[in-house]
Design an enzyme around this catalytic site. Structure first.
Site, PDB file in Angstrom:
ATOM      1  N   GLU A 106      44.472  34.689  38.152  1.00 23.83           N
ATOM      2  CA  GLU A 106      43.933  35.572  37.134  1.00 23.83           C
ATOM      3  C   GLU A 106      42.535  35.102  36.788  1.00 23.83           C
ATOM      4  O   GLU A 106      42.259  33.908  36.753  1.00 23.83           O
ATOM      5  CB  GLU A 106      44.817  35.559  35.880  1.00 23.83           C
ATOM      6  N   TYR A 118      36.012  35.290  44.525  1.00 25.06           N
ATOM      7  CA  TYR A 118      37.376  35.537  44.994  1.00 25.06           C
ATOM      8  C   TYR A 118      37.413  36.746  45.937  1.00 25.06           C
ATOM      9  O   TYR A 118      38.076  36.710  46.963  1.00 25.06           O
ATOM     10  CB  TYR A 118      38.331  35.764  43.810  1.00 25.06           C
TER      11      TYR A 118
END
Length: 142
Positions: A106, A118
């Site tokens: 997260e 990411y």
């Protein structure tokens, strides 16, 4: 691609004090006295040091089979934007490909640089709300 001069340690011996210091410098609550147990209960942790000082860290929570959650991804502010986060995550991705365990993490929507990193490394957004973005990496079938 810059030459990697940093060695990544997997489950290297790290003091909770040095983790607390890194947490503090990036603006998180240190939680120093609770981190020893947190490390013991982790599936794995990856760290990068420079001259003995902890400058990068990430922890994996997993059942060792179906799921792996990456938490506590931290890069010292003085060492951000130098490819260290990429190196650290690359180690986690290699582990995921080797074990065939997908990774979930997260990230805060305001942390745009981490989110971009990411995505660049192959994580896909699976859930987005104003508090957090859930991202997943599916291992490459070997």
């Amino acid at each position: 691609r810059m030459e990697n001069t940093f060695k990544i340690g997997r489950d290297a011996d790290i003091s909770s004090t040095s983790i607390g210091e890194l947490r503090k410098v990036i603006g998180w609550e240190p939680l120093t006295n609770r981190f020893k147990k947190a490390l013991e209960k982790s599936y794995a942790h990856f760290s990068i040091k420079e001259n003995g000082k902890l400058i990068g860290f990430a922890r994996v929570l997993s059942d060792g089979n179906l799921y792996a959650f990456i938490v506590d991804v931290m890069i010292h502010p003085d060492f951000q934007k130098k490819g260290i986060g990429s190196e650290l995550l690359q180690a986690l991705i290699e582990e995921s490909n080797r074990t065939q365990i997908p990774i979930v993490l997260e990230v805060s929507p305001i942390n745009t640089s981490a989110r971009a990193l990411y995505q660049r490394l192959g994580f896909e957004e699976i859930e987005v709300n104003e508090k957090e973005i859930k991202m997943k990496y599916l291992p490459i079938k070997l």
